[in-house]
Design an enzyme around this catalytic site. Structure first.
Site, PDB file in Angstrom:
ATOM      1  CE1 TYR A 177      -1.984  43.588  43.643  1.00  0.00           C
ATOM      2  CE2 TYR A 177      -2.219  41.399  44.032  1.00  0.00           C
ATOM      3  CZ  TYR A 177      -1.647  42.359  43.572  1.00  0.00           C
ATOM      4  OH  TYR A 177      -0.446  42.014  42.945  1.00  0.00           O
ATOM      5  CB  VAL A 178      -7.435  41.383  41.983  1.00  0.00           C
ATOM      6  CG1 VAL A 178      -7.620  41.292  40.480  1.00  0.00           C
ATOM      7  CG2 VAL A 178      -6.110  40.518  42.599  1.00  0.00           C
ATOM      8  CG  ASP A 211     -14.584  46.764  48.905  1.00  0.00           C
ATOM      9  OD1 ASP A 211     -14.596  46.511  50.181  1.00  0.00           O
ATOM     10  OD2 ASP A 211     -13.749  46.254  47.938  1.00  0.00           O
ATOM     11  CG  PHE A 217     -12.590  41.788  41.314  1.00  0.00           C
ATOM     12  CD1 PHE A 217     -11.585  41.117  40.798  1.00  0.00           C
ATOM     13  CD2 PHE A 217     -13.389  42.830  40.720  1.00  0.00           C
ATOM     14  CE1 PHE A 217     -11.106  41.376  39.413  1.00  0.00           C
ATOM     15  CE2 PHE A 217     -12.931  42.951  39.420  1.00  0.00           C
ATOM     16  CZ  PHE A 217     -12.021  42.558  38.725  1.00  0.00           C
ATOM     17  CE1 TYR A 234     -10.553  32.170  47.646  1.00  0.00           C
ATOM     18  CE2 TYR A 234      -8.596  30.785  47.067  1.00  0.00           C
ATOM     19  CZ  TYR A 234      -9.640  31.916  46.919  1.00  0.00           C
ATOM     20  OH  TYR A 234      -9.144  32.841  45.918  1.00  0.00           O
ATOM     21  CE  LYS A 239     -12.957  33.105  45.142  1.00  0.00           C
ATOM     22  NZ  LYS A 239     -13.205  34.357  44.640  1.00  0.00           N
ATOM     23  CG  ASN A 255       0.652  31.903  42.851  1.00  0.00           C
ATOM     24  OD1 ASN A 255      -0.012  30.967  42.602  1.00  0.00           O
ATOM     25  ND2 ASN A 255       0.825  31.986  44.546  1.00  0.00           N
ATOM     26  NE  ARG A 295       0.782  28.066  52.707  1.00  0.00           N
ATOM     27  CZ  ARG A 295       0.827  29.511  52.024  1.00  0.00           C
ATOM     28  NH1 ARG A 295       0.766  30.686  52.760  1.00  0.00           N
ATOM     29  NH2 ARG A 295       0.637  29.314  50.916  1.00  0.00           N
ATOM     30  CG  ASP A 317       1.303  25.346  50.593  1.00  0.00           C
ATOM     31  OD1 ASP A 317       0.092  25.899  50.230  1.00  0.00           O
ATOM     32  OD2 ASP A 317       2.032  26.037  51.105  1.00  0.00           O
TER      33      ASP A 317
HETATM   34  N1  LIG Z   1      -4.391  37.471  45.055  1.00  0.00           N
HETATM   35  C1  LIG Z   1      -4.591  36.273  44.517  1.00  0.00           C
HETATM   36  O1  LIG Z   1      -3.335  35.858  44.319  1.00  0.00           O
HETATM   37  C2  LIG Z   1      -5.822  35.749  44.102  1.00  0.00           C
HETATM   38  C3  LIG Z   1      -5.610  34.641  43.421  1.00  0.00           C
HETATM   39  C4  LIG Z   1      -6.851  33.777  42.914  1.00  0.00           C
HETATM   40  C5  LIG Z   1      -8.074  34.274  43.088  1.00  0.00           C
HETATM   41  N2  LIG Z   1      -8.273  35.729  43.910  1.00  0.00           N
HETATM   42  C6  LIG Z   1      -9.642  36.124  43.900  1.00  0.00           C
HETATM   43  O2  LIG Z   1      -9.506  37.340  43.241  1.00  0.00           O
HETATM   44  C7  LIG Z   1     -10.257  38.321  44.169  1.00  0.00           C
HETATM   45  C8  LIG Z   1      -9.472  39.247  44.733  1.00  0.00           C
HETATM   46  O3  LIG Z   1      -8.622  38.922  45.641  1.00  0.00           O
HETATM   47  P1  LIG Z   1      -7.479  40.137  46.058  1.00  0.00           P
HETATM   48  O4  LIG Z   1      -6.358  39.737  46.591  1.00  0.00           O
HETATM   49  O5  LIG Z   1      -7.632  41.501  45.634  1.00  0.00           O
HETATM   50  O6  LIG Z   1      -8.428  40.353  47.541  1.00  0.00           O
HETATM   51  P2  LIG Z   1      -8.721  41.453  48.658  1.00  0.00           P
HETATM   52  O7  LIG Z   1      -8.957  41.201  50.052  1.00  0.00           O
HETATM   53  O8  LIG Z   1      -7.458  42.700  48.279  1.00  0.00           O
HETATM   54  O9  LIG Z   1      -9.904  42.078  47.846  1.00  0.00           O
HETATM   55  C9  LIG Z   1     -11.281  41.729  47.898  1.00  0.00           C
HETATM   56  C10 LIG Z   1     -12.243  42.939  48.328  1.00  0.00           C
HETATM   57  O10 LIG Z   1     -13.497  42.474  48.315  1.00  0.00           O
HETATM   58  C11 LIG Z   1     -14.174  43.238  49.700  1.00  0.00           C
HETATM   59  N3  LIG Z   1     -15.137  42.448  49.927  1.00  0.00           N
HETATM   60  C12 LIG Z   1     -15.104  41.126  50.508  1.00  0.00           C
HETATM   61  N4  LIG Z   1     -16.237  40.588  50.845  1.00  0.00           N
HETATM   62  C13 LIG Z   1     -17.289  41.254  50.370  1.00  0.00           C
HETATM   63  C14 LIG Z   1     -18.577  41.594  50.433  1.00  0.00           C
HETATM   64  N5  LIG Z   1     -19.216  40.523  50.799  1.00  0.00           N
HETATM   65  N6  LIG Z   1     -19.067  42.707  50.125  1.00  0.00           N
HETATM   66  C15 LIG Z   1     -18.436  43.530  49.682  1.00  0.00           C
HETATM   67  N7  LIG Z   1     -17.050  43.790  49.558  1.00  0.00           N
HETATM   68  C16 LIG Z   1     -16.500  42.663  49.888  1.00  0.00           C
HETATM   69  C17 LIG Z   1     -12.964  43.271  50.378  1.00  0.00           C
HETATM   70  O11 LIG Z   1     -13.094  44.379  51.571  1.00  0.00           O
HETATM   71  C18 LIG Z   1     -11.640  43.690  49.575  1.00  0.00           C
HETATM   72  O12 LIG Z   1     -11.731  45.089  49.199  1.00  0.00           O
HETATM   73  C19 LIG Z   1     -11.027  37.460  45.182  1.00  0.00           C
HETATM   74  O13 LIG Z   1     -11.971  36.852  44.743  1.00  0.00           O
HETATM   75  C20 LIG Z   1      -9.847  36.244  45.284  1.00  0.00           C
HETATM   76  O14 LIG Z   1     -10.551  35.118  45.822  1.00  0.00           O
HETATM   77  C21 LIG Z   1      -7.127  36.178  44.156  1.00  0.00           C
HETATM   78  O1  LIG Z   2       5.859  32.911  54.184  1.00  0.00           O
HETATM   79  C1  LIG Z   2       5.597  32.373  53.228  1.00  0.00           C
HETATM   80  C2  LIG Z   2       4.571  32.234  52.297  1.00  0.00           C
HETATM   81  C3  LIG Z   2       4.341  31.411  51.214  1.00  0.00           C
HETATM   82  N1  LIG Z   2       5.354  30.660  51.017  1.00  0.00           N
HETATM   83  C4  LIG Z   2       5.370  29.723  49.860  1.00  0.00           C
HETATM   84  O2  LIG Z   2       5.061  30.451  49.019  1.00  0.00           O
HETATM   85  C5  LIG Z   2       4.331  29.786  47.741  1.00  0.00           C
HETATM   86  C6  LIG Z   2       3.296  30.690  47.261  1.00  0.00           C
HETATM   87  O3  LIG Z   2       2.341  31.088  48.596  1.00  0.00           O
HETATM   88  P1  LIG Z   2       1.114  32.167  48.362  1.00  0.00           P
HETATM   89  O4  LIG Z   2       0.582  31.974  49.871  1.00  0.00           O
HETATM   90  O5  LIG Z   2       1.965  33.476  47.992  1.00  0.00           O
HETATM   91  O6  LIG Z   2       0.347  31.616  47.225  1.00  0.00           O
HETATM   92  P2  LIG Z   2      -0.553  30.249  47.212  1.00  0.00           P
HETATM   93  O7  LIG Z   2       0.215  29.535  46.048  1.00  0.00           O
HETATM   94  O8  LIG Z   2      -0.681  29.697  48.380  1.00  0.00           O
HETATM   95  O9  LIG Z   2      -2.150  30.815  46.910  1.00  0.00           O
HETATM   96  C7  LIG Z   2      -2.498  31.356  45.890  1.00  0.00           C
HETATM   97  O10 LIG Z   2      -2.672  30.597  44.754  1.00  0.00           O
HETATM   98  C8  LIG Z   2      -3.575  29.656  44.790  1.00  0.00           C
HETATM   99  C9  LIG Z   2      -4.042  28.797  44.040  1.00  0.00           C
HETATM  100  O11 LIG Z   2      -3.637  27.472  44.697  1.00  0.00           O
HETATM  101  C10 LIG Z   2      -4.955  30.550  45.412  1.00  0.00           C
HETATM  102  O12 LIG Z   2      -5.328  31.167  44.157  1.00  0.00           O
HETATM  103  C11 LIG Z   2      -4.808  31.569  46.363  1.00  0.00           C
HETATM  104  O13 LIG Z   2      -5.947  32.591  46.298  1.00  0.00           O
HETATM  105  C12 LIG Z   2      -3.605  32.421  46.075  1.00  0.00           C
HETATM  106  O14 LIG Z   2      -3.380  33.181  47.043  1.00  0.00           O
HETATM  107  C13 LIG Z   2       3.786  28.685  48.500  1.00  0.00           C
HETATM  108  O15 LIG Z   2       4.429  27.398  48.130  1.00  0.00           O
HETATM  109  C14 LIG Z   2       4.022  28.751  49.827  1.00  0.00           C
HETATM  110  O16 LIG Z   2       4.072  27.580  50.715  1.00  0.00           O
HETATM  111  C15 LIG Z   2       6.375  30.320  51.825  1.00  0.00           C
HETATM  112  O17 LIG Z   2       7.393  29.705  51.571  1.00  0.00           O
HETATM  113  N2  LIG Z   2       6.483  31.414  52.892  1.00  0.00           N
END
Ligand SMILES: NC(=O)c1ccc[n+]([C@@H]2O[C@H](COP(=O)([O-])OP(=O)(O)OC[C@H]3O[C@@H](n4cnc5c(N)ncnc54)[C@H](O)[C@@H]3O)[C@@H](O)[C@H]2O)c1
Ligand SMILES: O=c1ccn([C@@H]2O[C@H](COP(=O)(O)OP(=O)(O)O[C@H]3O[C@H](CO)[C@H](O)[C@H](O)[C@H]3O)[C@@H](O)[C@H]2O)c(=O)[nH]1
Length: 329
Positions: free
Chosen positions: A20-21, A40, A79, A147, A151, A176, A285, A288
């Site tokens: 995604y990101v 990837d 990422f 997790y 990090k 988020n 959850r 949280d």
């Molecule tokens: N999405 C969020 O809200 C969020 C919030 C905070 C941090 N992050 C961090 O941002 C990054 C990207 O998150 P995302 O939501 O895009 O996740 P995602 O799962 O969509 O993307 C992760 C990608 O990394 C690849 N991958 C995983 N392990 C691998 C490895 N060992 N070697 C090669 N490829 C690998 C996966 O196939 C995937 O394409 C992550 O590091 C995640 O922890 C995301």
């Molecule tokens: O079906 C659902 C899913 C989520 N939630 C609530 O919605 C809020 C957001 O939840 P998300 O799962 O969307 O996101 P988080 O805040 O749990 O997690 C995000 O923020 C985290 C920081 O604490 C990490 O960075 C993590 O990778 C990132 O996905 C939370 O209060 C969660 O309890 C619901 O009520 N119902």
């Protein structure tokens, strides 16, 4: 926002660029004129999410990247990670090996080949239950799940590699992430994030959304989060690359600085989709926090970053457009 004209084109590796990101950032890097190789393993990503114009190498973020670095790169944006909070508590080894050990091997390979820059995806989960809100980078880091701990461990490792080996490093702590950019958006097979789950109700793939707890000490009783548009997040990566300095590791929180409750998010989704979106209150959850909002002043002041798409309805509207386009694909 960084533009192609204000800096030279870089040759970059984007690990996790099929996710995604990573896909959004890779697309933005290419638009800005950089050369991008995506590495990837497709464990959670999708080959068709790799942006046009990027070279794609399917493989491990450490091993495959190590093999490429000898070609000479200006930097790595790392990422790739596994990031399911619940799974990290059930299977911690997957996170210590998959996230931490992979990152260390990547750092060693970068050191061996003299790769100068690293931008790392860190997370708000490194802070755990915050003592105050909004959360600055100086807040104590006490992650409440494996997790977040994995990090944080990587952040510490990066600090020492930067100091000892002259790496120019940036850790970006996302709050988020939400929304979509062009054809790139969130499509996790195991989805845990609120906005895509609510939108699954609107598309008929889910009957209702569960609200995890309505007894938090917030105005409407539901948990508050800071939703940051993935495109604004990508801007910060471009700026981080520009501002990275040899031997220094900087850490930046990335959020809008405004919190929205679970109920407010559901309401925004109702308005954007026109769907009634049935919701039911469920237990909290585990792990949280009530409120997670970023203080991103450091990124604004030092990187000149300014999130542009801060409106929740706009963020949800972009995610909804992406969801509908995917449904037709
Ligand atoms: N999405 C969020 O809200 C969020 C919030 C905070 C941090 N992050 C961090 O941002 C990054 C990207 O998150 P995302 O939501 O895009 O996740 P995602 O799962 O969509 O993307 C992760 C990608 O990394 C690849 N991958 C995983 N392990 C691998 C490895 N060992 N070697 C090669 N490829 C690998 C996966 O196939 C995937 O394409 C992550 O590091 C995640 O922890 C995301
Ligand atoms: O079906 C659902 C899913 C989520 N939630 C609530 O919605 C809020 C957001 O939840 P998300 O799962 O969307 O996101 P988080 O805040 O749990 O997690 C995000 O923020 C985290 C920081 O604490 C990490 O960075 C993590 O990778 C990132 O996905 C939370 O209060 C969660 O309890 C619901 O009520 N119902």
């Amino acid at each position: 926002m960084a533009t192609a004209s204000d800096r030279k084109a870089l040759k970059l590796i984007v690990t996790g660029g099929a996710g995604y990101v990573g896909s959004v950032c890779a697309a933005r890097l290419l638009e800005a004129g950089h050369e991008v190789v995506v590495v990837d393993d497709l464990s959670t990503g999708h080959a068709d999410a790799v942006p046009d114009g990027a070279r794609f190498v399917e493989g491990d973020a450490a091993d495959a990247t190590a093999g490429l670095l000898a070609e000479g790169f200006d930097g790595v944006l790392h990422f790739a990670a596994t990031s399911l909070v619940g799974e990290s508590m059930q299977d911690p080894g997957k996170y210590w090996r998959g996230n931490v050990f992979t990152a260390i091997r990547l750092l060693d390979a970068m050191r061996e080949h003299g790769t100068p820059r690293l931008v790392f995806s860190s997370t708000a989960a490194t802070y755990g239950e915050p003592e105050r809100s909004p959360i600055p980078e100086t807040a104590p880091t006490m992650p409440t799940n494996t997790y977040g701990a994995s990090k944080l461990a990587i952040d510490h490792a990066i600090t020492s590699y930067a100091r000892a080996h002259g790496l120019a490093a940036m850790s970006l702590r996302y709050f988020n992430v939400a929304g979509a950019y062009g054809r790139y958006g969130e499509r996790h097979t195991v989805e845990t994030h609120l906005i895509p789950l609510v939108l699954q109700v609107a598309t008929g793939h889910r009957e209702q959304i569960q609200i995890f707890g309505d007894d938090y000490p917030t105005e409407d009783g539901t948990a508050i989060r800071d939703y940051i548009h993935v495109s604004d997040l990508a801007d910060a990566h471009l700026l981080a690359l520009q501002h990275a300095e040899r031997g220094v590791h900087r850490i930046y929180n990335l959020g809008n600085g405004t919190g929205f409750s679970v109920r407010q998010v559901i309401e925004a989704c109702r308005e954007v989709t026109g769907h009634a979106i049935p919701a039911a209150v469920a237990p909290r959850r585990e792990g949280d926090p009530a409120i997670l909002v970023a203080a991103s002043d450091r990124a604004r002041e030092e990187l000149g970053w300014k999130p542009e798409r801060t409106d929740l309805y706009g963020i949800v509207a972009d995610a909804w457009r992406f969801t509908q386009e995917r449904a037709q694909a």
